[in-house]
Design a protein around this motif. Structure first.
Motif, PDB file in Angstrom:
ATOM      1  N   ASP A 185       0.850  -1.187   0.000  1.00  0.00           N
ATOM      2  CA  ASP A 185       0.000   0.000   0.000  1.00  0.00           C
ATOM      3  C   ASP A 185       0.889   1.242   0.000  1.00  0.00           C
ATOM      4  O   ASP A 185       2.111   1.166   0.077  1.00  0.00           O
ATOM      5  CB  ASP A 185      -0.908  -0.026   1.232  1.00  0.00           C
ATOM      6  N   ALA A 186       0.283   2.418  -0.072  1.00  0.00           N
ATOM      7  CA  ALA A 186       1.039   3.669  -0.046  1.00  0.00           C
ATOM      8  C   ALA A 186       1.666   3.862   1.338  1.00  0.00           C
ATOM      9  O   ALA A 186       1.118   3.430   2.352  1.00  0.00           O
ATOM     10  CB  ALA A 186       0.117   4.844  -0.377  1.00  0.00           C
ATOM     11  N   TRP A 187       2.811   4.536   1.361  1.00  0.00           N
ATOM     12  CA  TRP A 187       3.507   4.726   2.632  1.00  0.00           C
ATOM     13  C   TRP A 187       2.771   5.667   3.566  1.00  0.00           C
ATOM     14  O   TRP A 187       2.989   5.643   4.783  1.00  0.00           O
ATOM     15  CB  TRP A 187       4.924   5.238   2.367  1.00  0.00           C
ATOM     16  N   ASP A 188       1.897   6.511   3.030  1.00  0.00           N
ATOM     17  CA  ASP A 188       1.160   7.423   3.900  1.00  0.00           C
ATOM     18  C   ASP A 188      -0.193   6.862   4.312  1.00  0.00           C
ATOM     19  O   ASP A 188      -1.040   7.573   4.842  1.00  0.00           O
ATOM     20  CB  ASP A 188       0.973   8.784   3.222  1.00  0.00           C
ATOM     21  N   ALA A 189      -0.403   5.554   4.097  1.00  0.00           N
ATOM     22  CA  ALA A 189      -1.697   4.950   4.444  1.00  0.00           C
ATOM     23  C   ALA A 189      -1.856   4.742   5.938  1.00  0.00           C
ATOM     24  O   ALA A 189      -2.962   4.507   6.414  1.00  0.00           O
ATOM     25  CB  ALA A 189      -1.873   3.618   3.710  1.00  0.00           C
ATOM     26  N   ALA A 190      -0.770   4.795   6.689  1.00  0.00           N
ATOM     27  CA  ALA A 190      -0.857   4.610   8.139  1.00  0.00           C
ATOM     28  C   ALA A 190       0.336   5.287   8.787  1.00  0.00           C
ATOM     29  O   ALA A 190       1.354   5.553   8.138  1.00  0.00           O
ATOM     30  CB  ALA A 190      -0.897   3.125   8.504  1.00  0.00           C
ATOM     31  N   SER A 191       0.232   5.556  10.061  1.00  0.00           N
ATOM     32  CA  SER A 191       1.310   6.180  10.815  1.00  0.00           C
ATOM     33  C   SER A 191       2.270   5.118  11.328  1.00  0.00           C
ATOM     34  O   SER A 191       1.857   4.006  11.674  1.00  0.00           O
ATOM     35  CB  SER A 191       0.728   6.955  11.997  1.00  0.00           C
ATOM     36  N   PRO A 192       3.567   5.438  11.423  1.00  0.00           N
ATOM     37  CA  PRO A 192       4.500   4.469  12.009  1.00  0.00           C
ATOM     38  C   PRO A 192       4.206   4.164  13.468  1.00  0.00           C
ATOM     39  O   PRO A 192       4.641   3.137  13.987  1.00  0.00           O
ATOM     40  CB  PRO A 192       5.868   5.159  11.852  1.00  0.00           C
ATOM     41  N   THR A 193       3.443   5.034  14.126  1.00  0.00           N
ATOM     42  CA  THR A 193       3.116   4.777  15.528  1.00  0.00           C
ATOM     43  C   THR A 193       2.105   3.649  15.684  1.00  0.00           C
ATOM     44  O   THR A 193       1.827   3.224  16.797  1.00  0.00           O
ATOM     45  CB  THR A 193       2.558   6.043  16.195  1.00  0.00           C
ATOM     46  N   SER A 194       1.564   3.149  14.559  1.00  0.00           N
ATOM     47  CA  SER A 194       0.616   2.039  14.659  1.00  0.00           C
ATOM     48  C   SER A 194       1.268   0.784  15.222  1.00  0.00           C
ATOM     49  O   SER A 194       0.579  -0.120  15.686  1.00  0.00           O
ATOM     50  CB  SER A 194       0.006   1.736  13.284  1.00  0.00           C
ATOM     51  N   VAL A 195       2.602   0.720  15.207  1.00  0.00           N
ATOM     52  CA  VAL A 195       3.279  -0.437  15.785  1.00  0.00           C
ATOM     53  C   VAL A 195       2.948  -0.578  17.264  1.00  0.00           C
ATOM     54  O   VAL A 195       2.928  -1.691  17.804  1.00  0.00           O
ATOM     55  CB  VAL A 195       4.811  -0.318  15.588  1.00  0.00           C
ATOM     56  N   PHE A 196       2.651   0.524  17.928  1.00  0.00           N
ATOM     57  CA  PHE A 196       2.353   0.458  19.351  1.00  0.00           C
ATOM     58  C   PHE A 196       0.944  -0.045  19.627  1.00  0.00           C
ATOM     59  O   PHE A 196       0.569  -0.219  20.786  1.00  0.00           O
ATOM     60  CB  PHE A 196       2.578   1.832  19.992  1.00  0.00           C
ATOM     61  N   GLN A 197       0.166  -0.259  18.563  1.00  0.00           N
ATOM     62  CA  GLN A 197      -1.139  -0.873  18.740  1.00  0.00           C
ATOM     63  C   GLN A 197      -1.000  -2.370  19.004  1.00  0.00           C
ATOM     64  O   GLN A 197      -1.924  -3.012  19.492  1.00  0.00           O
ATOM     65  CB  GLN A 197      -1.995  -0.678  17.478  1.00  0.00           C
ATOM     66  N   VAL A 198       0.154  -2.936  18.665  1.00  0.00           N
ATOM     67  CA  VAL A 198       0.356  -4.376  18.795  1.00  0.00           C
ATOM     68  C   VAL A 198       0.292  -4.817  20.235  1.00  0.00           C
ATOM     69  O   VAL A 198      -0.236  -5.855  20.565  1.00  0.00           O
ATOM     70  CB  VAL A 198       1.713  -4.772  18.170  1.00  0.00           C
ATOM     71  N   GLN A 199       0.866  -4.037  21.112  1.00  0.00           N
ATOM     72  CA  GLN A 199       0.899  -4.389  22.525  1.00  0.00           C
ATOM     73  C   GLN A 199       0.707  -3.128  23.343  1.00  0.00           C
ATOM     74  O   GLN A 199       1.197  -2.069  22.982  1.00  0.00           O
ATOM     75  CB  GLN A 199       2.239  -5.042  22.889  1.00  0.00           C
ATOM     76  N   SER A 200      -0.017  -3.245  24.439  1.00  0.00           N
ATOM     77  CA  SER A 200      -0.206  -2.084  25.297  1.00  0.00           C
ATOM     78  C   SER A 200       1.157  -1.581  25.758  1.00  0.00           C
ATOM     79  O   SER A 200       1.967  -2.326  26.269  1.00  0.00           O
ATOM     80  CB  SER A 200      -1.065  -2.464  26.510  1.00  0.00           C
ATOM     81  N   SER A 201       1.427  -0.312  25.526  1.00  0.00           N
ATOM     82  CA  SER A 201       2.740   0.226  25.879  1.00  0.00           C
ATOM     83  C   SER A 201       2.612   1.649  26.406  1.00  0.00           C
ATOM     84  O   SER A 201       3.319   2.553  25.982  1.00  0.00           O
ATOM     85  CB  SER A 201       3.665   0.191  24.660  1.00  0.00           C
ATOM     86  N   GLY A 202       1.683   1.841  27.337  1.00  0.00           N
ATOM     87  CA  GLY A 202       1.514   3.160  27.904  1.00  0.00           C
ATOM     88  C   GLY A 202       1.110   4.160  26.850  1.00  0.00           C
ATOM     89  O   GLY A 202       0.325   3.884  25.957  1.00  0.00           O
ATOM     90  N   HIS A 203       1.701   5.356  26.913  1.00  0.00           N
ATOM     91  CA  HIS A 203       1.377   6.412  25.966  1.00  0.00           C
ATOM     92  C   HIS A 203       2.490   6.601  24.933  1.00  0.00           C
ATOM     93  O   HIS A 203       2.604   7.675  24.346  1.00  0.00           O
ATOM     94  CB  HIS A 203       1.149   7.726  26.718  1.00  0.00           C
ATOM     95  N   ALA A 204       3.309   5.563  24.706  1.00  0.00           N
ATOM     96  CA  ALA A 204       4.442   5.712  23.791  1.00  0.00           C
ATOM     97  C   ALA A 204       3.977   6.145  22.406  1.00  0.00           C
ATOM     98  O   ALA A 204       4.574   7.033  21.782  1.00  0.00           O
ATOM     99  CB  ALA A 204       5.226   4.403  23.699  1.00  0.00           C
ATOM    100  N   GLY A 205       2.915   5.516  21.910  1.00  0.00           N
ATOM    101  CA  GLY A 205       2.424   5.874  20.588  1.00  0.00           C
ATOM    102  C   GLY A 205       1.982   7.318  20.509  1.00  0.00           C
ATOM    103  O   GLY A 205       2.290   8.027  19.534  1.00  0.00           O
ATOM    104  N   GLU A 206       1.275   7.788  21.547  1.00  0.00           N
ATOM    105  CA  GLU A 206       0.806   9.161  21.548  1.00  0.00           C
ATOM    106  C   GLU A 206       1.956  10.158  21.613  1.00  0.00           C
ATOM    107  O   GLU A 206       1.893  11.247  21.036  1.00  0.00           O
ATOM    108  CB  GLU A 206      -0.149   9.397  22.729  1.00  0.00           C
TER     109      GLU A 206
END
Length: 590
Positions: free
Chosen positions: A159-180
């Motif tokens: 898909d296009a590189w702008d289809a999602a944010s790189p911070t979506s990796v933090f959706q994989v496991q609960s990791s506090g507010h790292a993604g935010e």
């Protein structure tokens, strides 16, 4: 690997409150010690197995059920992003804990140095920082080239590189507010070099914690230390073997048992049996190397933790040898020198015992490895096939271990010399003539037609400059290095959702039957022009120059994230299923 999760196995260590409940209740007694009661100032996170066992469409539904408006309001309520590196580390410490801060800080300088050449070559926002698409692209390149990790949320899955944010990796496991923390910076001025490196280091730190949890489970699976005693040599070898089998087979470590996973590698009918003897020898070599460099006892948790860390970090490079063998076997039967194998030769090899080359025509089309420019003479594109999900070799919640994209190293050298997102055609052709690959000798003289194509088809009209991160330049590199650089398909040319469903729910049809292969071989047409590679004129700039303003609506972003996460998960789940089916076929042939 002395993370909070590994700490649970060591005497006198306090178990962190965010450990998965399955491990908290047991305190990893297999290592022979119990941890103290954890503090209660933070709530526990969900079990890591929850994400791993979810199906792709379930992942889509879960993301879509999240409340975008609420999430957006929450982000607005957070304080504005800071620019100080120490402030970023302070925020990450508050979100993840002091151990993660130390690990991230220790890796920052090394990662910054590794990504600097590509960072300089990527297009920037007006702030001089990277957009979400550029940072995602850079992070994917970093992990894929250094560890063979195709990280969920970084890998674009076609898909296009702008289809999602790189911070979506933090959706994989609960990791506090790292993604935010990182998302706020992306929504502001973008990511600096240090912030991009910090995002990579954060992912590494979380992956290490997961590895530590797997090690604790490996003690249990191996049945070592149940009596509270110190493990002996044979016991530690059994622990490390169990760890690697869980890693290679993507087993849910919290539910794994010796009976459920070990036969996959050690039984003659196991799908990994053919690979296990060589892999086991490599495991022993790594363990000997670590033990020889450590002053601690070789059977201690300290040494064993370092062993599995080295195994995890190096397994991609070790397993890539199989990728190179796969590429070599295909190169021997290619048509001409354009990185393509006629489909009838591909199937002919399978009928003669090469179990790898048995994917169905429809599956090859789905993964982008089938060239049907001439419908009567379909061809398998060698680098696209080697990089397919079905050739991935291991994985975790965060990533799949797949074949190295050898073209990244070539592009990286060009980026380093050009030093920006655009280059002059003559400068680039001169560089490429001096760049060797595994199958292309240098120095060489490029064909005049290839140079002309760079100057007239790839270079932008008006400026005469070549965008390094566009589809046409990637296609040009495919023509210059046909066995290393994959053919770039237009984003969205194949539906990601449809591709995922096919891989997830129709795995058995991904392998062609013997009758289908023989039928295609019988109907094969000889190549009319030596199998020349096609040239498609559509340009697509992978990394546009966006404005430093908040990106598109959260509802659309969450939908894109869902699709991207589905494909990334199925690179592991679906690709692993196809790989397993192929290995089972090999066992039957043997």
């Amino acid at each position: 690997l002395q993370s909070p999760s590994a700490c649970v196995c060591a005497p006198g260590c306090q178990r962190p409150p965010w450990r998965p409940s399955a491990l908290d209740s047991r305190a990893c007694p297999s290592a022979g010690v119990a941890g103290r009661t954890p503090p209660t100032h933070r709530p526990p996170s969900p079990a890591m197995a929850a994400f791993y066992s979810s199906a792709a469409l379930g992942a889509v539904a879960l993301v879509l059920r999240a409340a975008p408006a609420g999430a957006h309001a929450f982000l607005r309520a957070l304080p504005p992003p800071t620019t100080s590196g120490d402030d970023l580390l302070d925020e990450l410490e508050a979100a993840l804990g002091i151990w993660h801060r130390k690990e991230i800080d220790a890796r920052l300088s090394e990662i910054e140095a590794a990504i600097l050449p590509t960072y300089r070559a990527l297009p920037k926002l007006s702030s001089g920082r990277l957009s979400a698409a550029s940072s995602r692209y850079l992070l994917h390149r970093f992990f894929a080239s250094t560890r063979n990790w195709y990280v969920r949320g970084f890998d674009n899955g076609g898909d296009a590189w702008d289809a999602a944010s790189p911070t979506s990796v933090f959706q994989v496991q609960s990791s506090g507010h790292a993604g935010e923390i990182f998302e706020r910076r992306l929504d502001g001025e973008g990511l600096s070099l240090r912030e991009t490196a910090a995002l990579a280091a954060t992912l590494e730190s979380l992956a290490q914690e997961e590895d530590a949890a797997r090690l604790c489970e490996a003690y249990r699976v191996a049945g070592v230390g149940d009596d509270g005693g110190h493990p002996d040599e044979a016991g530690v070898e059994a622990v490390v073997d169990a760890y690697m089998v869980m890693y290679m087979t993507r087993a849910n470590s919290t539910q794994a048992t010796a009976k459920s996973i070990m036969p996959k590698a050690m039984s003659e009918t196991g799908e990994w049996f053919g690979y296990w003897p060589a892999t086991r020898r490599w495991i022993r070599d790594v363990r000997e190397d670590v033990a020889s460099r450590s002053s601690a006892e070789r059977t201690s948790l300290e040494v064993t933790s370092q062993v599995v860390e080295d195994l995890t970090n190096k397994y991609g490079l070790h397993a890539h040898q199989e990728c190179l063998q796969l590429k070599h076997r295909l190169a021997q039967i290619q048509q001409g020198e354009v990185g393509r194998v006629p489909l009838h030769k591909f199937y002919g090899s399978a009928l003669n015992g090469s179990y790898e080359f048995s994917e169905s025509k429809s599956y090859l089309r789905i993964i982008g490895a089938l060239d049907e420019t001439d419908p009567l003479r379909p061809q398998v594109i060698i680098p696209n096939y080697v990089l397919a999900p079905s050739n991935c070799m291991a994985g975790t919640h965060f990533y799949s271990v797949c074949c190295i994209n050898e073209c990244d190293a070539i592009l990286g050298k060009i980026e380093q010399q050009v030093g920006g997102p655009y280059g002059r055609p003559r400068q680039i052709s001169d560089l490429v003539e001096q760049l060797a690959s595994a199958t292309v000798a240098a120095p060489r003289t490029l064909p005049a037609a290839l140079i002309e194509r760079l100057e007239e088809s790839v270079a932008q009209e008006g400026s005469g400059m070549v965008p390094l991160h566009g589809r046409l330049f990637s296609q040009w590199l495919h023509h210059a290095y046909p066995l290393e650089c994959p053919f770039p398909h237009v984003s969205g040319g194949v539906s990601v959702e449809g591709r995922d469903r096919k891989i997830a729910h129709d795995v058995e049809t991904t392998l062609a039957s013997e009758a289908e292969m023989r039928e295609h071989c019988a109907a094969a047409q000889p190549a009319a022009d030596g199998g020349a590679a096609p040239w498609l004129p559509q340009e697509e700039l992978f990394l546009e120059m966006p404005r430093p303003t908040p990106r598109r609506g959260r509802g659309v972003a969450f939908l894109a994230l869902a699709v991207s996460m589905s494909w990334a998960m199925l690179r592991g789940v679906g690709g692993a299923a196809v790989s397993a089916a192929r290995r089972r076929r090999k066992i039957r042939l043997l």
